[in-house]
Design a protein around this motif. Structure first.
Motif, PDB file in Angstrom:
ATOM      1  N   ALA A   1      60.443  14.634  50.069  1.00 35.24           N
ATOM      2  CA  ALA A   1      61.694  15.168  50.615  1.00 35.24           C
ATOM      3  C   ALA A   1      61.903  14.668  52.046  1.00 35.24           C
ATOM      4  O   ALA A   1      60.960  14.570  52.830  1.00 35.24           O
ATOM      5  N   THR A   2      63.156  14.333  52.372  1.00 39.10           N
ATOM      6  CA  THR A   2      63.506  13.813  53.688  1.00 39.10           C
ATOM      7  C   THR A   2      63.960  14.960  54.581  1.00 39.10           C
ATOM      8  O   THR A   2      64.865  15.699  54.203  1.00 39.10           O
ATOM      9  N   ILE A   3      63.324  15.100  55.742  1.00 37.73           N
ATOM     10  CA  ILE A   3      63.691  16.126  56.708  1.00 37.73           C
ATOM     11  C   ILE A   3      63.881  15.447  58.051  1.00 37.73           C
ATOM     12  O   ILE A   3      62.960  14.796  58.559  1.00 37.73           O
ATOM     13  N   LYS A   4      65.060  15.591  58.641  1.00 39.61           N
ATOM     14  CA  LYS A   4      65.348  15.008  59.960  1.00 39.61           C
ATOM     15  C   LYS A   4      65.968  16.098  60.823  1.00 39.61           C
ATOM     16  O   LYS A   4      66.996  16.668  60.457  1.00 39.61           O
TER      17      LYS A   4
ATOM     18  N   ARG B   1      72.455  20.394  55.297  1.00 34.36           N
ATOM     19  CA  ARG B   1      72.504  20.139  56.727  1.00 34.36           C
ATOM     20  C   ARG B   1      71.881  21.355  57.421  1.00 34.36           C
ATOM     21  O   ARG B   1      72.129  22.484  57.021  1.00 34.36           O
ATOM     22  N   ILE B   2      71.100  21.097  58.439  1.00 32.86           N
ATOM     23  CA  ILE B   2      70.535  22.176  59.252  1.00 32.86           C
ATOM     24  C   ILE B   2      71.525  22.397  60.380  1.00 32.86           C
ATOM     25  O   ILE B   2      71.792  21.483  61.156  1.00 32.86           O
TER      26      ILE B   2
ATOM     27  N   GLU C   1      77.156  23.465  65.571  1.00 30.26           N
ATOM     28  CA  GLU C   1      76.529  22.168  65.788  1.00 30.26           C
ATOM     29  C   GLU C   1      75.619  21.824  64.614  1.00 30.26           C
ATOM     30  O   GLU C   1      74.937  22.687  64.074  1.00 30.26           O
ATOM     31  N   VAL C   2      75.615  20.564  64.227  1.00 27.82           N
ATOM     32  CA  VAL C   2      74.709  20.075  63.189  1.00 27.82           C
ATOM     33  C   VAL C   2      73.426  19.608  63.872  1.00 27.82           C
ATOM     34  O   VAL C   2      73.468  18.787  64.787  1.00 27.82           O
ATOM     35  N   LEU C   3      72.281  20.148  63.434  1.00 29.16           N
ATOM     36  CA  LEU C   3      71.000  19.849  64.065  1.00 29.16           C
ATOM     37  C   LEU C   3      70.187  18.812  63.295  1.00 29.16           C
ATOM     38  O   LEU C   3      69.279  18.207  63.851  1.00 29.16           O
ATOM     39  N   GLY C   4      70.489  18.632  62.019  1.00 32.52           N
ATOM     40  CA  GLY C   4      69.737  17.678  61.215  1.00 32.52           C
ATOM     41  C   GLY C   4      70.103  17.815  59.758  1.00 32.52           C
ATOM     42  O   GLY C   4      71.130  18.403  59.416  1.00 32.52           O
ATOM     43  N   TYR C   5      69.244  17.280  58.881  1.00 31.90           N
ATOM     44  CA  TYR C   5      69.506  17.386  57.456  1.00 31.90           C
ATOM     45  C   TYR C   5      68.199  17.472  56.677  1.00 31.90           C
ATOM     46  O   TYR C   5      67.108  17.169  57.177  1.00 31.90           O
TER      47      TYR C   5
ATOM     48  N   ARG D   1      73.122  24.508  55.347  1.00 32.11           N
ATOM     49  CA  ARG D   1      74.474  24.455  54.797  1.00 32.11           C
ATOM     50  C   ARG D   1      74.431  23.466  53.648  1.00 32.11           C
ATOM     51  O   ARG D   1      74.066  22.308  53.838  1.00 32.11           O
ATOM     52  N   ARG D   2      74.819  23.904  52.446  1.00 33.08           N
ATOM     53  CA  ARG D   2      74.693  23.070  51.264  1.00 33.08           C
ATOM     54  C   ARG D   2      75.839  22.078  51.145  1.00 33.08           C
ATOM     55  O   ARG D   2      76.979  22.373  51.444  1.00 33.08           O
TER      56      ARG D   2
END
Length: 77
Positions: free
Chosen positions: A46-49, A18-19, A34-38, A7-8
């Protein structure tokens, strides 16, 4: 059907994603379950969480994962 996809957010030319888990019939930036990460592609590197517990619970419930999110999961490990 539930989909796990990006989701941008962010400003023009400064994307931030956001994932999320959401109904696959919703718009890209529609209401989420539900938001799972970003994912922040503008940082170097690149930051992936991602909360893998939440991610795995949605997979067990039958959620479909987009190709982009699959690639991000592979990068995380």
């Amino acid at each position: 059907m539930v989909a796990i996809r990006l989701r941008r957010g962010g400003a023009k030319k400064k994307p931030f994603y956001r994932i999320v888990a959401l109904d696959s019939r919703k718009k890209r930036d529609g209401a989420v379950l539900e938001v799972l990460g970003y994912y922040d592609p503008k940082t170097d590197p690149a930051t992936i969480k991602i909360d893998m517990d939440k991610y795995n619970s949605w997979i067990e419930k039958g959620a479909k994962v987009s190709e982009t999110v699959k690639n991000l999961i592979k990068k995380v490990g």
